[in-house]
Scaffold this motif. Sequence first.
Motif, PDB file in Angstrom:
ATOM      1  N   VAL A 196       0.829  -1.218   0.000  1.00 55.09           N
ATOM      2  CA  VAL A 196       0.000   0.000   0.000  1.00 55.09           C
ATOM      3  C   VAL A 196       0.866   1.272   0.000  1.00 55.09           C
ATOM      4  N   TYR A 197       1.953   1.266   0.748  1.00 59.85           N
ATOM      5  CA  TYR A 197       2.720   2.514   0.925  1.00 59.85           C
ATOM      6  C   TYR A 197       4.115   2.490   0.289  1.00 59.85           C
ATOM      7  N   GLY A 198       4.504   1.364  -0.341  1.00 58.34           N
ATOM      8  CA  GLY A 198       5.810   1.282  -0.993  1.00 58.34           C
ATOM      9  C   GLY A 198       6.896   0.795  -0.042  1.00 58.34           C
ATOM     10  N   THR A 199       8.086   0.549  -0.618  1.00 61.32           N
ATOM     11  CA  THR A 199       9.208   0.040   0.184  1.00 61.32           C
ATOM     12  C   THR A 199       9.880   1.204   0.909  1.00 61.32           C
ATOM     13  N   PRO A 200      10.018   1.112   2.251  1.00 60.85           N
ATOM     14  CA  PRO A 200      10.654   2.218   2.986  1.00 60.85           C
ATOM     15  C   PRO A 200      12.075   2.474   2.476  1.00 60.85           C
ATOM     16  N   ALA A 201      12.443   3.742   2.414  1.00 61.61           N
ATOM     17  CA  ALA A 201      13.795   4.125   1.994  1.00 61.61           C
ATOM     18  C   ALA A 201      14.382   5.024   3.078  1.00 61.61           C
ATOM     19  N   PRO A 202      15.718   4.971   3.279  1.00 66.24           N
ATOM     20  CA  PRO A 202      16.324   5.791   4.329  1.00 66.24           C
ATOM     21  C   PRO A 202      15.916   7.259   4.210  1.00 66.24           C
ATOM     22  N   THR A 203      15.466   7.824   5.309  1.00 63.41           N
ATOM     23  CA  THR A 203      14.904   9.176   5.307  1.00 63.41           C
ATOM     24  C   THR A 203      15.332   9.912   6.567  1.00 63.41           C
ATOM     25  N   GLU A 204      15.838  11.116   6.372  1.00 66.40           N
ATOM     26  CA  GLU A 204      16.195  11.943   7.540  1.00 66.40           C
ATOM     27  C   GLU A 204      14.946  12.673   8.011  1.00 66.40           C
ATOM     28  N   VAL A 205      14.740  12.688   9.304  1.00 63.37           N
ATOM     29  CA  VAL A 205      13.528  13.293   9.867  1.00 63.37           C
ATOM     30  C   VAL A 205      13.936  14.343  10.896  1.00 63.37           C
ATOM     31  N   THR A 206      13.416  15.545  10.713  1.00 64.12           N
ATOM     32  CA  THR A 206      13.756  16.612  11.653  1.00 64.12           C
ATOM     33  C   THR A 206      12.977  16.459  12.957  1.00 64.12           C
ATOM     34  N   GLY A 344      20.714  14.918  22.446  1.00 59.69           N
ATOM     35  CA  GLY A 344      21.007  16.261  21.928  1.00 59.69           C
ATOM     36  C   GLY A 344      20.999  16.407  20.414  1.00 59.69           C
ATOM     37  N   GLY A 345      20.783  15.315  19.687  1.00 62.34           N
ATOM     38  CA  GLY A 345      20.727  15.409  18.216  1.00 62.34           C
ATOM     39  C   GLY A 345      19.437  16.076  17.767  1.00 62.34           C
ATOM     40  N   ASN A 346      19.479  16.788  16.613  1.00 61.98           N
ATOM     41  CA  ASN A 346      18.237  17.443  16.178  1.00 61.98           C
ATOM     42  C   ASN A 346      17.587  16.804  14.957  1.00 61.98           C
ATOM     43  N   GLN A 347      18.096  15.656  14.567  1.00 63.39           N
ATOM     44  CA  GLN A 347      17.390  14.879  13.551  1.00 63.39           C
ATOM     45  C   GLN A 347      17.703  13.402  13.717  1.00 63.39           C
ATOM     46  N   VAL A 348      16.827  12.566  13.142  1.00 62.55           N
ATOM     47  CA  VAL A 348      17.036  11.119  13.212  1.00 62.55           C
ATOM     48  C   VAL A 348      16.837  10.555  11.806  1.00 62.55           C
ATOM     49  N   THR A 349      17.314   9.348  11.583  1.00 63.43           N
ATOM     50  CA  THR A 349      17.126   8.708  10.273  1.00 63.43           C
ATOM     51  C   THR A 349      16.380   7.406  10.476  1.00 63.43           C
TER      52      THR A 349
END
Length: 526
Positions: A196-206, A344-349
Motif C-alpha cells: 500500500v505505501y511502498g518500500t521504505p527508503a532511508p529518510t532523515e527526519v527533523t 542532543g541530536g536534532n534529527q534522526v534517520t
Amino acid sequence: MFCYQCEQTAGCSGCTGKMGVCGKSATAANLQDELTGALIGLARASDGNQPGPSAHKAMIEGLFATVTNVSFSDEAIKQQIEAVRREKEALVPQCGQCGTPCVRNDDYDMELLWTADEDIRSLKSLILFGLRGMAAYAYHALVLGYTDEEVNQFFYKGLFAVGEDWTMEELLPVVMETGKVNLKCMELLDKANTTVYGTPAPTEVTLSVEPGPFIVVSGHDLKDLELLLAQTEGKGINIYTHSEMLPAHAYPELKKNPHLKGNFGTAWQNQQKEFDAIPAPVLFTTNCLMPPKESYKDRVFTTEVVSYPQMVHIDDNKDFTPVIEKALELGGYSQTQRFTGINGGNQVTTGFGHGTILSAADQVVSAVKSGDIGHFFLVGGCDGARPGRNYYTEFVKQAPEDSIILTLACGKYRFNDLDLGTIGGLPRLMDMGQCNDAYGAVKVALALAEAFECGVNDLPLTLVLSWFEQKAVCILLTLLSLGIKNIYLGPTLPAFLSPGVLAYLIDNFNIHKASAPEEDLKAILG
Ligand code: FSO
Ligand code: SF4
C-alpha cells in the motif's frame, strides 16, 4: 484486579488493588478479564463451527483492546464484550437452551488462570499475551485489507488451549506455535504496508516543529496517518509523527505529502512531560496512551481500539474534523521550535527496512569478509519508564566501532539521535522501523546466514532486546520458534515467567537477562 502482563507491573509481580501502574482502573481490568473470558467462550464455540469475518474482527479487536496502554474505558470494553457474545450466539444459536447444558461453550473464568499452578499459569500467559500482541499486528493488516486464514484460526486455537486443563507438555507446543504463526502475521503486515505505501527508503527526519497549526500522530496505524494526511491537505496544518509512528516518514506513499513534516517527542513514557505545553492536538491510533494530565487532556483524541473515559473518540467513519478544528484553534508555535532527541541530536534517520538492507547485501557480506564489520547487534524493542533502561543507550555507545547496530520499535529513542558514523559506506546505526518490523530483522538474519552458509546462531549477530508489553512477547516467541539462541532480554524479566518456565528457556535457548553493558559486551564479544 490482577494483571501482570507488562514490564512495569507493580513490585515486578502483579498489579492488584484499585489501579494498575499504567493507570488502568480495577473496573477496567476486571472488564478486560471478562472480555478475555468471552473470547475464550467464542474460541470454544468455534470448535466444529466456522467463524467468519465478523467473528474474526471481534476476536482481533477484543484481544488488541487488552494490550497495555490501549483501552481505559469501561464503556468501550463493555461494548466489545457484547460484540463477542453476539458472535458466539451466531455460531451456536441454541446453546444453553437444552435441559442439561454441558457448559462446553461457556465463557471462561479468568480467576482459574490467575490462581492456576505457577508453571501452567506461566505457559498460558505466554500464549495469551502473545496472542494479544499478534492481534495488534493482525488488526493493522486488516485495516489495509489484508487477512490470513491460518493467522485468524490460530487465535481460536490458542485461546481454546488457555481455557483447557492441559499439562505443560500439551501447552509448550502451543507456546511455540504462537511464535511461528506470529511470524506469518508480521509477514502479512509487512506485505500490507509495503504494497500500500511502498518500500521504505532511508529518510532523515527533523525533530524541529515549524510555526503554524499542527497535529501530532502517535501509535502504529499507518492507515490512520494516511487518512489524516488526506483530510488536512491544503488546510495549512502540518503533521508530526510521535513514538512508533516515526518510521512512516520512510514509506514513499506517505512521504510524498509535503505537510508530513517531522517527528515530535521521543518514546511513549515521556508523553506526559512532552505534551504538557504543546499548542496542538495529539491523535492516538494505538498504544501507548498514558492517562492524560489536566494540562493537556482537552487536546488528546483517540481512534480505533484506543479509548479513554471522556476523551473524544474518532469512530470508524474516520472524520477527523474535531482534531483538525482543535489544531486550527490552538494555532501551533509562532516560531520554529528546535527540539532534540535524548542525546542532543536534532534529527534522526529511519527507513532501513529489509528491502534497503538486503539491496546492499553484497556490500554487507564483503565488509564482514574483509573484517571491516566485526559484529551485528539488534538493539531493539519497547521503551519504558523504569530506571535501568539507559542500559540500551550505554550498550550502543560502548559497542565497538566495527559493529553495526540495527534497531526497531520505540526503544530506539534512547540512542537514535546519536551519530555513530559509517563502516564501508554503511551507517553504523540503522532504524528498521516499528516493532512489527522485527519481521524484517528476521529476514535479514536468515539472508545473512544463507550468504555465509551457516545457521543464524553461528552469525556474528546478537539480539539485545528491551521488552515492555505484549507485542514484544509475541516477537520473542517468534524468535524462539525459529530456534534463535543467546538473546539478551531486559531490563527486567517478565513477572509471568515462573522459575520452571524460565529454567526451560535458559536450558533450551540460553536466554540471558541483561546485566551491565560492559559485562554483556565482554561476554558476547569475548
Ligand atoms: Fe513501543 Fe508501546 Fe511498538 Fe509497544 S509504543 S511499547 S512493543 O506499544 O508497540 O514499541
Ligand atoms: Fe499493571 Fe501492566 Fe497490567 Fe497495567 S498492563 S495493570 S501496568 S501489569
